[in-house]
Design a protein around this motif. Structure first.
Motif, short mmCIF file in Angstrom:
data_model
loop_
_atom_site.label_atom_id
_atom_site.label_comp_id
_atom_site.label_asym_id
_atom_site.label_seq_id
_atom_site.Cartn_x
_atom_site.Cartn_y
_atom_site.Cartn_z
N UNK A 1 -31.05 33.51 0.90
CA UNK A 1 -30.63 32.85 2.13
C UNK A 1 -29.92 31.53 1.79
N UNK A 2 -28.62 31.41 2.10
CA UNK A 2 -27.87 30.20 1.71
C UNK A 2 -28.47 28.90 2.26
N UNK A 3 -28.95 28.93 3.49
CA UNK A 3 -29.52 27.72 4.08
C UNK A 3 -30.83 27.33 3.40
N UNK A 4 -31.62 28.33 3.03
CA UNK A 4 -32.88 28.04 2.34
C UNK A 4 -32.61 27.51 0.94
N UNK A 5 -31.64 28.10 0.25
CA UNK A 5 -31.29 27.64 -1.09
C UNK A 5 -30.71 26.22 -1.04
N UNK A 6 -29.92 25.96 -0.01
CA UNK A 6 -29.34 24.62 0.14
C UNK A 6 -30.44 23.60 0.41
N UNK A 7 -31.46 24.00 1.16
CA UNK A 7 -32.55 23.09 1.51
C UNK A 7 -33.34 22.65 0.28
N UNK B 1 -23.72 38.39 5.57
CA UNK B 1 -24.93 38.65 6.34
C UNK B 1 -26.06 39.14 5.44
N UNK B 2 -25.73 39.92 4.42
CA UNK B 2 -26.76 40.45 3.53
C UNK B 2 -27.48 39.34 2.76
N UNK B 3 -26.82 38.23 2.56
CA UNK B 3 -27.47 37.11 1.87
C UNK B 3 -28.65 36.59 2.67
N UNK C 1 -9.92 30.88 -5.36
CA UNK C 1 -11.19 30.85 -4.65
C UNK C 1 -11.29 32.08 -3.78
N UNK C 2 -12.45 32.71 -3.79
CA UNK C 2 -12.65 33.97 -3.06
C UNK C 2 -12.50 33.75 -1.55
N UNK C 3 -11.53 34.44 -0.95
CA UNK C 3 -11.37 34.38 0.50
C UNK C 3 -11.58 35.76 1.11
N UNK C 4 -12.20 36.66 0.33
CA UNK C 4 -12.32 38.05 0.79
C UNK C 4 -13.76 38.43 1.16
N UNK C 5 -14.69 37.49 1.10
CA UNK C 5 -16.08 37.80 1.47
C UNK C 5 -16.13 38.32 2.89
N UNK C 6 -16.75 39.49 3.07
CA UNK C 6 -16.79 40.11 4.39
C UNK C 6 -18.00 39.61 5.19
N UNK C 7 -17.97 39.90 6.48
CA UNK C 7 -19.09 39.54 7.35
C UNK C 7 -20.37 40.22 6.84
N UNK C 8 -20.25 41.49 6.46
CA UNK C 8 -21.42 42.23 5.97
C UNK C 8 -21.99 41.60 4.70
N UNK D 1 -37.43 31.65 7.02
CA UNK D 1 -36.53 32.47 6.20
C UNK D 1 -36.88 33.94 6.33
N UNK D 2 -38.18 34.25 6.45
CA UNK D 2 -38.62 35.64 6.62
C UNK D 2 -38.18 36.18 7.97
N UNK D 3 -38.32 35.36 9.01
CA UNK D 3 -37.87 35.77 10.34
C UNK D 3 -36.36 36.00 10.35
N UNK D 4 -35.63 35.11 9.72
CA UNK D 4 -34.18 35.22 9.66
C UNK D 4 -33.77 36.50 8.94
N UNK D 5 -34.50 36.84 7.87
CA UNK D 5 -34.20 38.07 7.11
C UNK D 5 -34.35 39.29 8.01
N UNK D 6 -35.40 39.31 8.81
CA UNK D 6 -35.62 40.44 9.72
C UNK D 6 -34.52 40.51 10.77
N UNK D 7 -34.15 39.36 11.32
CA UNK D 7 -33.10 39.33 12.34
C UNK D 7 -31.75 39.75 11.75
N UNK D 8 -31.48 39.33 10.51
CA UNK D 8 -30.21 39.67 9.86
C UNK D 8 -30.10 41.18 9.63
N UNK D 9 -31.21 41.81 9.28
CA UNK D 9 -31.21 43.27 9.09
C UNK D 9 -30.97 43.98 10.41
N UNK D 10 -31.64 43.53 11.46
CA UNK D 10 -31.45 44.14 12.78
C UNK D 10 -30.01 43.95 13.25
N UNK D 11 -29.45 42.77 12.98
CA UNK D 11 -28.08 42.48 13.38
C UNK D 11 -27.10 43.41 12.70
#
Length: 230
Positions: free
Chosen positions: A73-79, A64-66, A54-61, A91-101
């Motif tokens: 967006x994992x939460x949107x897909x899960x919903x 975050x890009x998801x 199982x992949x344990x190497x996924x980075x923060x970046x 989801x659109x607001x989260x995308x903008x915040x994730x890019x700024x982050x």
């Protein structure tokens, strides 16, 4: 613990352990626990997952890009599976915040961004909060960006990419909200009756929608032209 698993040792009050990653490099990792039995359980689960492939190497970046695209967006897909509510607007607001982050952390904490989620310790997440607050100050935007970062770790734990939510229990960025004064109805009517104050018809239309519907600015900007009727 069985000899097939690394032996935990303390750094300060927290147990750590060393393991060999898939590239043959020796890596030190914090368990996040001060109780030896908890640390041993964490180590066993981590090593078992690594051995299972199982992949344990996924980075923060990478994680975050998801969130930077509503479609991934994992939460949107899960919903969509759990039928829980997760709006396209959010989801659109989260995308903008994730890019700024990512932009903020790329300037001040690039190594943190490129670190596997499983190797991040709580101190580093706290430092990310400091970096965000230094960039924007203690404000609503900073609080939202930090919540996105904590959501990344929460979802990663839920998806089994990490053994525990490293960000769980960390306090949000606090700020003092400034109150906004609303325009009296007479002033709003005066503006609506004065088309010359608007640079164009689009601006006047947007102001009219705000004044007559009570929408927030963010809600207005999230509207699609197809949702508006003359």
């Amino acid at each position: 613990m069985n000899n097939n698993y690394p032996t935990p040792y303390t750094v300060g009050k927290i147990f750590h352990f060393r393991f060999t990653d898939k590239n043959g490099k020796r890596v030190r990792m914090s368990t996040g626990f001060s109780r030896k039995s908890d640390a041993q359980k964490f180590i066993k689960e981590f090593i078992d997952k690594q051995r299972s492939g199982i992949d344990t190497t996924t980075t923060v970046r990478e994680a975050l890009k998801l969130y930077q695209d509503p479609e991934t967006n994992p939460k949107r897909r899960q919903a969509t599976v759990t039928t829980s509510f997760y709006s396209d607007r959010y989801a659109s607001h989260t995308a903008r915040h994730a890019k700024d982050l990512e932009e903020v952390l790329n300037r001040s904490m690039k190594k943190f961004l490129d670190k596997p989620l499983s190797l991040v310790i709580r101190y580093e997440i706290k430092q990310a909060a400091v970096a965000i607050a230094e960039e924007y100050g203690a404000c609503n935007k900073s609080a939202k960006l930090y919540k996105v970062l904590k959501a990344v770790f929460g979802q990663a734990a839920d998806d089994g990419l990490i053994q525990m939510n490293t960000a769980q229990g960390l306090p949000d960025i606090k700020y003092k909200a400034t109150s906004r004064k609303s325009l009296p109805a007479s002033d709003i009517q005066l503006v609506l009756n004065s088309p010359q104050v608007f640079p164009n018809q689009k601006a006047r239309r947007l102001f009219t929608i705000l004044a007559t519907t009570g929408l927030r600015r963010s809600e207005l900007l999230a509207l699609h032209p197809d949702q508006l009727k003359d």
